[in-house]
Write an enzyme that holds these catalytic residues in place. Structure first.
Site, PDB file in Angstrom:
ATOM      1  N   TYR A  17       0.778  -1.258  -0.073  1.00  0.00           N
ATOM      2  CA  TYR A  17       0.202  -0.083   0.111  1.00  0.00           C
ATOM      3  C   TYR A  17       0.787   1.200   0.029  1.00  0.00           C
ATOM      4  CZ  TYR A  17      -3.654  -3.180   0.777  1.00  0.00           C
ATOM      5  OH  TYR A  17      -4.761  -4.347   0.886  1.00  0.00           O
ATOM      6  N   HIS A  22      -4.720   6.284  -0.908  1.00  0.00           N
ATOM      7  CA  HIS A  22      -5.095   5.804   0.425  1.00  0.00           C
ATOM      8  C   HIS A  22      -4.241   6.142   1.330  1.00  0.00           C
ATOM      9  CE1 HIS A  22      -9.214   5.258   1.244  1.00  0.00           C
ATOM     10  NE2 HIS A  22      -9.344   3.850   1.444  1.00  0.00           N
ATOM     11  N   TYR A  67      -5.678  -1.350   9.129  1.00  0.00           N
ATOM     12  CA  TYR A  67      -6.545  -1.259   7.759  1.00  0.00           C
ATOM     13  C   TYR A  67      -7.457  -0.283   7.884  1.00  0.00           C
ATOM     14  CZ  TYR A  67      -3.860  -5.129   6.101  1.00  0.00           C
ATOM     15  OH  TYR A  67      -2.540  -5.972   5.711  1.00  0.00           O
ATOM     16  N   ASN A  69     -10.633   0.618   6.977  1.00  0.00           N
ATOM     17  CA  ASN A  69     -11.921   0.319   7.174  1.00  0.00           C
ATOM     18  C   ASN A  69     -12.114   0.096   9.041  1.00  0.00           C
ATOM     19  OD1 ASN A  69     -12.208   1.035   4.622  1.00  0.00           O
ATOM     20  ND2 ASN A  69     -13.249  -1.042   4.150  1.00  0.00           N
ATOM     21  N   ASP A  94      -6.910  11.024   2.973  1.00  0.00           N
ATOM     22  CA  ASP A  94      -7.230  11.173   1.510  1.00  0.00           C
ATOM     23  C   ASP A  94      -8.639  11.620   1.359  1.00  0.00           C
ATOM     24  OD1 ASP A  94      -8.397   8.536   0.111  1.00  0.00           O
ATOM     25  OD2 ASP A  94      -7.263   8.564   2.224  1.00  0.00           O
ATOM     26  N   ASN A 115     -14.305   5.339   4.325  1.00  0.00           N
ATOM     27  CA  ASN A 115     -14.802   4.361   5.162  1.00  0.00           C
ATOM     28  C   ASN A 115     -13.823   4.432   6.362  1.00  0.00           C
ATOM     29  OD1 ASN A 115     -16.612   3.211   3.373  1.00  0.00           O
ATOM     30  ND2 ASN A 115     -15.361   1.922   2.515  1.00  0.00           N
TER      31      ASN A 115
END
Length: 188
Positions: A17, A22, A67, A69, A94, A115
């Protein structure tokens, strides 16, 4: 001023990532870490954290490792542990609803389509905390998840780097001079 300010940069853990849209929240934390000599290397509260000072203000830099969410799970542990007032939290993340290269600083607000912010608002039961939103723009076509989890393309990288730097500076101004000054300088 508050006993401590908690600055939370949102992102996803893991090498796959790094460099994605994100993860610009993580990039801001990394920059604040470098600029203020605050190593973010302790694992606590389901996050990578570092404690130090920005100016005379004690801060906790936070990169949740849950993570995106589930970002609220990490922040709830921090809020409960330090008995924080929501105004002691600054969340950096973001935002697809802001064009690439723009910043928006707000004292509170809804999660919008994000989220990670939905998780935070749900877990700490309020949306009344400051945030710094980094514009990443919307995809012209294609899947939104693929876009936000996609690597920042070369043509956007320079602009995103400037915006990440501006976001880090805005957080520092916010801490040293107050949110109104930061909003006046960086909400363009």
């Amino acid at each position: 001023m508050f006993q401590m300010i908690v600055i939370v940069g949102l992102g996803n853990p893991g090498r796959q990532y790094t460099g994605t849209r994100h993860n610009v929240g993580f990039e801001v934390i990394d920059l604040l870490s470098d600029r203020n000599q605050i190593p973010v290397n302790k694992i606590k509260f389901k996050a990578l954290v570092g404690e130090g000072f920005i100016g005379n203000q004690k801060v906790l830099l936070v990169k949740p490792q849950t993570y995106m969410n589930l970002s609220g799970h990490s922040l709830l542990e921090i809020v409960n542990f330090y008995k924080l007032d929501p105004k002691q939290i600054i969340v950096v993340y973001d935002d697809i609803d802001i064009e690439t290269g723009k910043l928006r600083i707000r004292t509170k607000g809804s999660a919008g389509t994000h989220n990670g912010m939905r998780s935070i608002i749900y877990e700490i039961q309020t949306d009344d905390f400051p945030r710094v939103r980094i514009g990443i723009g919307k995809p012209k076509f294609g899947n939104l998840a693929d876009y936000v989890l996609g690597r920042i393309v070369k043509e956007e990288r320079e602009l995103i780097d400037i915006t990440v730097r501006d976001a880090a500076e805005a957080v520092e101004v916010f801490i040293k001079e107050g949110i109104q000054t930061a909003m006046n300088q960086y909400n363009k």
